[in-house]
Design an enzyme around this catalytic site. Structure first.
Site, PDB file in Angstrom:
ATOM      1  CB  SER A 150      42.288  36.214  42.444  1.00 49.20           C
ATOM      2  OG  SER A 150      40.101  36.248  42.251  1.00 49.20           O
ATOM      3  CE1 TYR A 163      41.390  41.696  44.069  1.00 54.82           C
ATOM      4  CE2 TYR A 163      40.444  40.020  42.245  1.00 54.82           C
ATOM      5  CZ  TYR A 163      40.498  40.100  43.817  1.00 54.82           C
ATOM      6  OH  TYR A 163      40.879  39.438  44.363  1.00 54.82           O
TER       7      TYR A 163
END
Length: 263
Positions: A150, A163
């Protein structure tokens, strides 16, 4: 084959007769990629914790296989790897680690159990996969391993305390894997999407710029594999600026992110 700065891997463009295993293939980016690869002629093996959507996928698609799997269970990953190879009847052409967990978190509401869950799924599961598949990939001398990261792994971002570090780790892991494996004929790629409309990003309470559908993400990924890319980040109208911000001095970066996000 001579590899250019753009083409760092042998290109994967013709999917007819190829076998692909997607971990995290029940929904979102993983499911859209499975559908796109099948439409191009690949046989697709899909894994995830939830069995019903996997069964629904394979029932309508000949030659595909559902392997329900919890990636945090190392023994289960090993067993699933053996089953995937047996189903393929040959070395797998592409393995995509798309399993992921996301819960927005700030340091002011730190949750140790939740942070550890992120590590177990987003990074620990990838290590379980490597332990199972690397001997087979090296023995075959071909195949391709793709990790879905990501842009949250580029630098720190608000709400990404749990995350972001896991995705940063995947980026570093992919670079190390490429350095070690490309001379053995094994391709490696890292996929760093921006905001994609999934059940995970639906948790976000803020406006997500350049939000795209999973089907568009899948198209970017197939194009990247066809081009032999190592890193894919998309949509570029958003990710190129996030990528460039990695080069800013710390004070400039923190100031810019705070101003843009209101953090």
């Amino acid at each position: 084959m001579q590899l250019t700065s753009k083409r760092l891997n042998p290109p994967l463009a013709d999917w007819k007769g190829r076998v692909v295993w997607i971990l995290g293939g029940s929904s979102g980016i993983g499911r859209a990629t499975a559908e796109a690869l099948y439409a191009q002629g690949a046989r697709v093996i899909v894994s995830a914790r939830q069995a019903p959507p996997l069964r629904e996928f394979v029932e309508a698609r000949a030659g595909c296989l559902a392997l329900p799997l919890d990636v945090t269970d190392a023994a289960a990953v090993t067993s699933a790897t053996e089953a995937a190879w047996a189903h393929a009847g040959k070395p797998l052409d592409l393995i995509v680690y798309c399993a992921g967990h996301y819960q927005p978190m700030r340091a002011t509401q730190f949750d140790l159990a939740e942070a550890q869950r992120h590590w177990a799924v987003n990074y620990g599961g990838a290590l379980h996969l490597l332990d199972a598949v690397l001997p087979m990939l090296l023995a075959a001398g071909n195949g391709h391993l793709a990790l879905v990261g990501s842009v949250a792994g580029y630098r720190g971002l608000p709400m990404s305390l749990a995350y972001g570090p896991t995705k940063a780790a995947l980026n570093n892991l992919a670079e190390n894997l490429y350095l070690d494996l490309h001379k053995w004929g094994v391709g490696v790629s890292i996929i760093n999407p921006g905001f994609v409309e999934t059940a995970l990003t639906a948790q976000n309470s803020f406006t997500m710029p350049a939000l795209i559908r999973p089907e568009e993400a899948a198209r970017h990924m197939l194009r990247g594999w066809a081009d032999g890319r190592f890193e894919m980040n998309f949509p570029r109208r958003f990710t190129r600026w996030v990528r460039l911000m990695r080069c800013l001095p710390d004070a400039w970066y923190f100031s810019a992110v705070s101003r843009i996000t209101g953090a």
